[in-house]
Write an enzyme that holds these catalytic residues in place. Sequence first.
Site, PDB file in Angstrom:
ATOM      1  N   ASP A  79      24.104  63.700  68.754  1.00  0.00           N
ATOM      2  CA  ASP A  79      23.814  62.640  67.774  1.00  0.00           C
ATOM      3  C   ASP A  79      23.838  63.179  66.343  1.00  0.00           C
ATOM      4  O   ASP A  79      23.842  64.394  66.110  1.00  0.00           O
ATOM      5  CB  ASP A  79      22.446  61.991  68.057  1.00  0.00           C
ATOM      6  N   GLU A 133      18.485  64.131  69.153  1.00  0.00           N
ATOM      7  CA  GLU A 133      17.707  65.243  68.595  1.00  0.00           C
ATOM      8  C   GLU A 133      17.149  64.888  67.228  1.00  0.00           C
ATOM      9  O   GLU A 133      16.142  65.442  66.803  1.00  0.00           O
ATOM     10  CB  GLU A 133      18.594  66.492  68.486  1.00  0.00           C
TER      11      GLU A 133
HETATM   12 ZN    ZN Z   1      20.825  69.564  64.407  1.00  0.00          ZN
END
Ligand code: ZN
Length: 361
Positions: A79, A133
Amino acid sequence: MVRHMANPLTPDVLADPVVLTRALVDVESVSRNEKAIADYVQEVLEQAPHLTTDRHGNTLMARTNLGRQQRVVLAGHLDTVPINNNFPSTVVDDLIYGCGTSDMKSGVALALHLVATLSDPCYDLTFLFYEAEEIDSQYNGLNLVAQAHPEWLLADFAVLLEPTYGVVEAGCQGTQRALIRTSGRRAHTARAWRGVNAIHAAGEVLRRLEDYRPRTVTIDGCTYREGLNAVRIAGGVAGNVVPDECTVEVNLRFAPDRTEKQALEHLNEVFEGFDVEVTDSAAGALPGLSAAPAREFLAAVGAEPAAKLGWTDVARFAALGIPALNYGPGDPLLAHAPDEHVEIGKIRDGATTLHRWLAGN
Ligand SMILES: [Zn+2]
């Protein structure tokens, strides 16, 4: 699997880590929108005959089972932060601009390039490509996998391909937030001698912070710099009342030779005589550079490791007893910036280094 367009991660693209970086950047994957990129990556993994692949949500795990003595994890998140007039990618001279170029699709590209080009590594390999994340850890794919399939993470050593500008950043510092409370007795300010002012009492807390000399600690050649800072202060009842309570919120960043418990003991020492209440705490991670694959990795990179000062997902591996470090081509100072970019030379260097290390020659 329903696909809306042809997979851009073709064999030709996978063969060149620079072209691959651009192809990955050009699949938009802002956190919570990783399905398309995860589908493409899954197809690449499933086409590699030396890997067995599993999926949890939009997180993919693929591993070899070659019976090697040791297993190494290569991990990266799929992401990005929200795009900011920086999508799709563009190239200016030897820089690739775009959302996720540095953090961390250039790192993911290094791992996927290995998937496509190294079928006979000298360690067993586990590839982890995970979701979410960049947002709250309850969505973090590595966190979810650690709970649902902890065996997917088992290894002797892990490399997270987060941006480090080609430097090895080992371990990470822990962080603890606490409220330091002072108390007093309310009174009307016209008869202040009947009260005890809790805000004045906080002066001693601030003096101790001002006098505080943070430690510098060297572990496995990595130097960690601790810090203790007031980050917020609250107190006061009304414009004519002697306040009976004041809280100073402090944030301790501690080197990984202290446990969370020892960090709290340290706070209690510094603020002896005051009430200390921890509100948030995360353990650090030791650099773990003495493991054999780590030593060989450092030799392949050929540069001294540096300490990671912020908290990163390497701590999730450390919590499982797996030494882990960060190593990636992106510049961490450009992560999340609108002019985010990555140097093409750093991508090529990273690919060469990883190949040299994992091919064992
Ligand atoms: Zn990162």
